[in-house]
Design a protein around this motif. Sequence first.
Motif, PDB file in Angstrom:
ATOM      1  N   VAL A  13       0.989  -1.020  -0.123  1.00 51.13           N
ATOM      2  CA  VAL A  13       0.279  -0.207   0.470  1.00 51.13           C
ATOM      3  C   VAL A  13       1.215   1.290   0.599  1.00 51.13           C
ATOM      4  N   THR A  14       1.698   1.408   0.785  1.00 55.04           N
ATOM      5  CA  THR A  14       3.001   2.507   1.192  1.00 55.04           C
ATOM      6  C   THR A  14       3.442   2.463  -0.458  1.00 55.04           C
ATOM      7  N   VAL A  15       3.750   1.753  -0.946  1.00 52.78           N
ATOM      8  CA  VAL A  15       4.708   1.706  -2.372  1.00 52.78           C
ATOM      9  C   VAL A  15       3.809   2.114  -3.448  1.00 52.78           C
ATOM     10  N   LEU A  16       1.795   1.448  -3.705  1.00 55.73           N
ATOM     11  CA  LEU A  16       1.269   1.967  -4.460  1.00 55.73           C
ATOM     12  C   LEU A  16       0.480   3.377  -4.459  1.00 55.73           C
ATOM     13  N   PHE A  17       0.419   3.418  -3.601  1.00 56.84           N
ATOM     14  CA  PHE A  17      -0.364   5.184  -3.028  1.00 56.84           C
ATOM     15  C   PHE A  17      -0.182   5.935  -3.383  1.00 56.84           C
TER      16      PHE A  17
END
Length: 351
Positions: free
Chosen positions: A212-216
């Motif tokens: 999630v941290t990478v995608l957001f």
Amino acid sequence: MNIVKILKLEPDEKKNGDQIRKHKKRVRAVFSFAIMILLLIVLFFTAINIGSLQVGFGELMEGLFIKYNANVATIYDLRFPRIVISILAGAAVVVSGVLFQAVLKNPLADPGIIGISSGAGFAAVLITAFAPALYFFTPLAAFLGGVIAFFLVYCLSWKGGLSPLRIILTGVAVNAFFTGLASTLKSMAGGDRTGAAAIVEANITQKTWDDVTVLFPYVAAGLFLALLFSGECNLLSLEDKTARGLGLNVNVTRIIISLVAVLLAGISTAIAGAISFLGLIVPHIGRILVGSDHKVLIPFSALSGAFTFLLADTIGRTIATPYEVSAAVIMSVIGGPFFIILLRGSRKYAG
């Protein structure tokens, strides 16, 4: 005298009729936004409680914000990342489809169908399988892979202009090429036991908050840029000569918006895998509900894409319990017939 009165009234009546139609469109758009937001919220809390662990709304809020609750902590670590990734990836893929349809003036353009997702997926698999230490650069690699795929489709489709049919056929070929390469790399990397397999098969079962941290940030940036260029998307729907007459640099604008579309498709593919038909189905439904103005269509498509992909993932988790069906497979089953209907109904492909 009566004729003069009628002639004087006709423009007023036409003006009133236009105002009534605009008002109805505005009301329908507001109503559609409200319903979609409500549906997304309901689905979000439904998806949280689907599984062996279930918690009430009060218990969930208490466990998240007030005091520790073992069940809520487990759900937070295992289900929340998957749900958030479904929402982000769904919004990104659908908005990417909207942008591609505007740039290519092709109602059947979709990042999965025309090979963008498979190109991005191949680059992501390459990093995941052979350079896992560079994991946080996977979205950038996927973006580069998507750019290469789009460049191939654009160049190979060009023959004195862009034909919608050539774009689709070329995209199918490019999609098959990169999908084959990605599947080969998956096998070389150890088959179904690797992160490469998750990208190829669009499996988001084991996703974590790191994903999630990478995608957001990439999704947030891509959606912001899409909204920023919504006015230009409206101008691209006009003839090129007309758009140039209004002061738009058509070629540069197409390239910039295409890069934004590739960014959105690439980053979602890097984390959630290649998803076909999502960027085709939802924009068409959005145009029916809120119209073709991209300033309204893009945010509505983002909400609708988030809802649709989360719904597909939720169905995939429950339809064959205790086994799971990938959300991408659910979308393919639904999207295939939808694509055929659009293909048969489009005048551009009637011949």
